[in-house]
Design a protein around this motif. Structure first.
Motif, PDB file in Angstrom:
ATOM      1  N   SER A  43      42.534  45.264  34.941  1.00 20.26           N
ATOM      2  CA  SER A  43      43.533  44.068  35.346  1.00 20.26           C
ATOM      3  C   SER A  43      43.031  42.714  35.782  1.00 20.26           C
ATOM      4  CB  SER A  43      44.409  44.589  36.361  1.00 20.26           C
ATOM      5  OG  SER A  43      43.841  44.582  37.553  1.00 20.26           O
ATOM      6  N   SER A  44      41.607  42.491  35.567  1.00 13.86           N
ATOM      7  CA  SER A  44      41.114  41.471  36.005  1.00 13.86           C
ATOM      8  C   SER A  44      39.606  41.048  35.515  1.00 13.86           C
ATOM      9  CB  SER A  44      41.168  41.427  37.519  1.00 13.86           C
ATOM     10  OG  SER A  44      40.528  40.322  38.054  1.00 13.86           O
ATOM     11  N   ILE A  46      36.231  40.731  34.329  1.00 15.26           N
ATOM     12  CA  ILE A  46      35.641  41.331  33.055  1.00 15.26           C
ATOM     13  C   ILE A  46      36.188  42.416  32.263  1.00 15.26           C
ATOM     14  CG2 ILE A  46      33.303  42.677  32.554  1.00 15.26           C
ATOM     15  CD1 ILE A  46      32.022  41.128  34.948  1.00 15.26           C
ATOM     16  N   ARG A  93      44.587  49.330  41.209  1.00 14.90           N
ATOM     17  CA  ARG A  93      45.476  49.801  42.750  1.00 14.90           C
ATOM     18  C   ARG A  93      46.675  48.963  42.399  1.00 14.90           C
ATOM     19  NH1 ARG A  93      41.155  48.819  46.822  1.00 14.90           N
ATOM     20  NH2 ARG A  93      40.839  46.904  45.276  1.00 14.90           N
ATOM     21  N   SER A  94      46.395  47.527  42.223  1.00 17.07           N
ATOM     22  CA  SER A  94      47.496  46.668  42.489  1.00 17.07           C
ATOM     23  C   SER A  94      48.563  46.372  41.293  1.00 17.07           C
ATOM     24  CB  SER A  94      46.912  45.557  43.178  1.00 17.07           C
ATOM     25  OG  SER A  94      47.599  44.431  42.574  1.00 17.07           O
ATOM     26  N   LYS A 100      48.339  42.533  40.445  1.00 18.90           N
ATOM     27  CA  LYS A 100      47.047  41.937  39.800  1.00 18.90           C
ATOM     28  C   LYS A 100      47.211  42.273  38.142  1.00 18.90           C
ATOM     29  CE  LYS A 100      43.524  42.253  43.035  1.00 18.90           C
ATOM     30  NZ  LYS A 100      42.436  42.804  43.574  1.00 18.90           N
ATOM     31  N   ASP A 138      43.653  54.723  42.303  1.00 22.21           N
ATOM     32  CA  ASP A 138      42.312  54.250  43.166  1.00 22.21           C
ATOM     33  C   ASP A 138      41.246  55.136  42.754  1.00 22.21           C
ATOM     34  OD1 ASP A 138      40.171  53.771  45.302  1.00 22.21           O
ATOM     35  OD2 ASP A 138      41.994  53.504  46.748  1.00 22.21           O
ATOM     36  N   ILE A 139      40.030  54.718  42.187  1.00 20.00           N
ATOM     37  CA  ILE A 139      38.968  55.112  41.612  1.00 20.00           C
ATOM     38  C   ILE A 139      38.169  56.049  42.599  1.00 20.00           C
ATOM     39  CG2 ILE A 139      38.821  53.889  39.512  1.00 20.00           C
ATOM     40  CD1 ILE A 139      36.064  52.985  41.159  1.00 20.00           C
ATOM     41  N   ASN A 181      34.140  49.983  35.620  1.00 20.76           N
ATOM     42  CA  ASN A 181      34.073  48.623  35.803  1.00 20.76           C
ATOM     43  C   ASN A 181      34.440  48.233  37.035  1.00 20.76           C
ATOM     44  OD1 ASN A 181      34.235  45.745  35.009  1.00 20.76           O
ATOM     45  ND2 ASN A 181      36.262  46.074  35.263  1.00 20.76           N
ATOM     46  N   TYR A 201      26.629  45.860  48.739  1.00 14.43           N
ATOM     47  CA  TYR A 201      26.866  45.866  47.462  1.00 14.43           C
ATOM     48  C   TYR A 201      25.659  46.064  46.540  1.00 14.43           C
ATOM     49  CZ  TYR A 201      28.395  43.438  43.168  1.00 14.43           C
ATOM     50  OH  TYR A 201      28.895  43.209  41.712  1.00 14.43           O
ATOM     51  N   LYS A 238      24.998  49.172  43.872  1.00 12.10           N
ATOM     52  CA  LYS A 238      24.762  48.902  42.310  1.00 12.10           C
ATOM     53  C   LYS A 238      23.353  49.386  41.963  1.00 12.10           C
ATOM     54  CE  LYS A 238      28.713  46.746  41.360  1.00 12.10           C
ATOM     55  NZ  LYS A 238      29.609  47.421  40.283  1.00 12.10           N
ATOM     56  N   VAL A 280      29.460  35.944  37.233  1.00 13.66           N
ATOM     57  CA  VAL A 280      30.596  35.465  36.307  1.00 13.66           C
ATOM     58  C   VAL A 280      31.922  35.105  36.936  1.00 13.66           C
ATOM     59  CG1 VAL A 280      31.751  36.675  34.608  1.00 13.66           C
ATOM     60  CG2 VAL A 280      29.437  37.631  35.025  1.00 13.66           C
ATOM     61  N   THR A 327      35.156  35.190  37.731  1.00 13.90           N
ATOM     62  CA  THR A 327      36.305  36.182  37.854  1.00 13.90           C
ATOM     63  C   THR A 327      36.950  36.138  39.004  1.00 13.90           C
ATOM     64  OG1 THR A 327      35.118  37.919  39.070  1.00 13.90           O
ATOM     65  CG2 THR A 327      34.799  37.849  36.444  1.00 13.90           C
TER      66      THR A 327
HETATM   67  N1  LIG Z   1      32.062  38.721  38.802  1.00 12.72           N
HETATM   68  C1  LIG Z   1      30.552  38.566  38.945  1.00 12.72           C
HETATM   69  O1  LIG Z   1      30.029  37.657  39.636  1.00 12.72           O
HETATM   70  C2  LIG Z   1      29.836  39.914  38.800  1.00 12.72           C
HETATM   71  C3  LIG Z   1      28.731  40.035  38.855  1.00 12.72           C
HETATM   72  C4  LIG Z   1      27.799  41.148  38.773  1.00 12.72           C
HETATM   73  C5  LIG Z   1      28.637  42.372  38.610  1.00 12.72           C
HETATM   74  N2  LIG Z   1      30.108  42.539  38.748  1.00 12.72           N
HETATM   75  C6  LIG Z   1      30.800  43.640  38.578  1.00 12.72           C
HETATM   76  O2  LIG Z   1      31.445  43.802  37.416  1.00 12.72           O
HETATM   77  C7  LIG Z   1      32.805  44.544  37.743  1.00 12.72           C
HETATM   78  C8  LIG Z   1      33.941  43.745  37.712  1.00 12.72           C
HETATM   79  O3  LIG Z   1      34.101  42.765  38.256  1.00 12.72           O
HETATM   80  P1  LIG Z   1      34.837  41.281  37.981  1.00 12.72           P
HETATM   81  O4  LIG Z   1      34.100  40.216  38.552  1.00 12.72           O
HETATM   82  O5  LIG Z   1      35.669  41.329  36.885  1.00 12.72           O
HETATM   83  O6  LIG Z   1      36.034  41.692  39.407  1.00 12.72           O
HETATM   84  P2  LIG Z   1      37.623  41.312  39.471  1.00 12.72           P
HETATM   85  O7  LIG Z   1      38.106  40.326  38.695  1.00 12.72           O
HETATM   86  O8  LIG Z   1      37.761  41.412  40.986  1.00 12.72           O
HETATM   87  O9  LIG Z   1      38.071  42.711  38.895  1.00 12.72           O
HETATM   88  C9  LIG Z   1      38.172  43.785  39.633  1.00 12.72           C
HETATM   89  C10 LIG Z   1      38.911  45.123  39.051  1.00 12.72           C
HETATM   90  O10 LIG Z   1      38.736  46.209  39.651  1.00 12.72           O
HETATM   91  C11 LIG Z   1      39.870  46.803  40.244  1.00 12.72           C
HETATM   92  N3  LIG Z   1      39.424  47.731  41.488  1.00 12.72           N
HETATM   93  C12 LIG Z   1      39.080  47.270  42.523  1.00 12.72           C
HETATM   94  N4  LIG Z   1      39.071  48.207  43.596  1.00 12.72           N
HETATM   95  C13 LIG Z   1      39.553  49.338  42.734  1.00 12.72           C
HETATM   96  C14 LIG Z   1      39.596  50.528  43.153  1.00 12.72           C
HETATM   97  N5  LIG Z   1      39.364  51.188  44.161  1.00 12.72           N
HETATM   98  N6  LIG Z   1      40.231  51.685  42.082  1.00 12.72           N
HETATM   99  C15 LIG Z   1      40.961  50.925  40.967  1.00 12.72           C
HETATM  100  N7  LIG Z   1      40.446  49.822  40.517  1.00 12.72           N
HETATM  101  C16 LIG Z   1      40.095  48.951  41.633  1.00 12.72           C
HETATM  102  C17 LIG Z   1      40.627  45.537  40.710  1.00 12.72           C
HETATM  103  O11 LIG Z   1      42.100  45.813  40.741  1.00 12.72           O
HETATM  104  P3  LIG Z   1      42.680  46.247  41.985  1.00 12.72           P
HETATM  105  O12 LIG Z   1      42.175  45.542  43.016  1.00 12.72           O
HETATM  106  O13 LIG Z   1      44.263  45.957  41.854  1.00 12.72           O
HETATM  107  O14 LIG Z   1      42.433  47.799  42.085  1.00 12.72           O
HETATM  108  C18 LIG Z   1      40.336  44.555  39.183  1.00 12.72           C
HETATM  109  O15 LIG Z   1      41.465  45.099  38.290  1.00 12.72           O
HETATM  110  C19 LIG Z   1      32.569  44.929  39.192  1.00 12.72           C
HETATM  111  O16 LIG Z   1      32.013  46.271  39.244  1.00 12.72           O
HETATM  112  C20 LIG Z   1      31.728  44.023  39.696  1.00 12.72           C
HETATM  113  O17 LIG Z   1      30.815  44.667  40.831  1.00 12.72           O
HETATM  114  C21 LIG Z   1      30.618  41.248  38.764  1.00 12.72           C
END
Ligand SMILES: NC(=O)c1ccc[n+]([C@@H]2O[C@H](COP(=O)([O-])OP(=O)(O)OC[C@H]3O[C@@H](n4cnc5c(N)ncnc54)[C@H](OP(=O)(O)O)[C@@H]3O)[C@@H](O)[C@H]2O)c1
Length: 259
Positions: free
Chosen positions: A11-12, A14, A34-35, A38, A59-60, A86, A150, A154, A183, A185
């Motif tokens: 939903s958000s 990546i 979850r939400s 979003k 919720d994963i 993800n 964090y 990872k 990234v 996001t």
């Molecule tokens: N953006 C960066 O700079 C970056 C860098 C390195 C790695 N990453 C990794 O890339 C992945 C995606 O991140 P993003 O930056 O795209 O983040 P994001 O925009 O915040 O998206 C995160 C997604 O995960 C969902 N989520 C979070 N907790 C959850 C749960 N307990 N159960 C089910 N869904 C859940 C969120 O929806 P809800 O909250 O509604 O559940 C949302 O859809 C993550 O694993 C992050 O650690 C990101």
């Protein structure tokens, strides 16, 4: 070939970029998050995905939710060709400042979540014959960064990748990690690790000179690599930890910072 692919956190950020690409490639795509707010935000950004991608709420980190997802996929498709672990959260804090609650929450979502989903959905992945699991890790899993919980979550995820690649290879299931750098996001603002958009932009500006390529990543930069790892083109790649990070991992004093 049309595949059935589950993306957690579709939903958000990546995940949303990825499900859009997978939908356009003609696959059956399921997102779990979850939400509902979003999901609505995602559908405002990409209205063409409404009724095309199956957005489920779950919720994963909850085993009962994973069981429910298993039942729904089994009933509708009978197999699963791709699982992208993800979904993830960010929490702030050093060893001195982080609470036990935040530590556990981070590990529950970022590490135990992928364990639960993979274990629960395994019968469906085996059924597919040549499935691909992609775990979305981080450069913070390779060297200390972002926050202690964090980074540790990872690093654990990367070992889960390696371990499962060995365990699941005989079933034709490949398992790889993708480790992004910074990234753009919603993750930093949604998890309140920065106060507001101004602070977020300041954080990106501060980070940018550390990236030899000279820019912060966009969700599509990461989604393209995940898409490749899900495809049959990647059929000999397993157990790999692959960075997509604009070069931040090789940045050093000899590379002049981009102004
Ligand atoms: N953006 C960066 O700079 C970056 C860098 C390195 C790695 N990453 C990794 O890339 C992945 C995606 O991140 P993003 O930056 O795209 O983040 P994001 O925009 O915040 O998206 C995160 C997604 O995960 C969902 N989520 C979070 N907790 C959850 C749960 N307990 N159960 C089910 N869904 C859940 C969120 O929806 P809800 O909250 O509604 O559940 C949302 O859809 C993550 O694993 C992050 O650690 C990101």
């Amino acid at each position: 070939m049309q595949k059935v692919i589950l993306v957690s956190g579709g939903s958000s950020g990546i995940g949303l970029s990825l499900i859009n690409r997978l939908y356009q490639e003609g696959h059956s795509v399921i997102s779990i998050s979850r939400s509902t707010a979003k999901i609505d935000r995602a559908l405002q950004e990409m209205p063409h995905l409404k009724d095309k991608v199956l957005f489920l709420t779950a919720d994963i980190s909850r085993a009962a939710d994973a069981e429910d997802i298993f039942k729904q996929i089994k009933e509708k498709y009978g197999k699963l060709d791709g699982l992208v672990n993800n979904a993830g959260v960010l929490t702030k804090g050093t060893i001195e400042s982080i609470s036990l609650e935040d530590w556990q929450f981070t590990l529950d979502v970022n590490l135990t979540g992928p364990y639960i989903l993979t274990k629960t959905l395994l019968p469906l992945l085996k059924q597919a014959g040549s499935a691909s699991i992609v775990n979305i890790s981080s450069v913070a899993g390779l060297k200390p960064g972002t926050s202690v919980a964090y980074s540790v979550s990872k690093a654990g995820l990367d070992m889960l990748t390696r371990f499962l690649a060995g365990d699941l290879g005989p079933y034709g299931i490949r398992v790889n990690s993708v480790n992004p750098g910074l990234v753009r996001t919603h993750i930093h603002l949604d998890n309140q690790v920065v106060e507001d958009r101004e602070a977020y932009e300041a954080m990106l500006d501060k980070a940018r000179p550390r990236y030899p390529i000279g820019r912060i990543g966009e969700p599509g930069d990461i989604a393209a690599l995940i898409q490749f790892l899900l495809s049959d083109e990647a059929s000999w790649i397993t157990g790999s930890i692959i960075t997509a990070d604009g070069g931040v991992m090789v940045e050093n004093d000899l590379i002049p910072p981009k102004k």
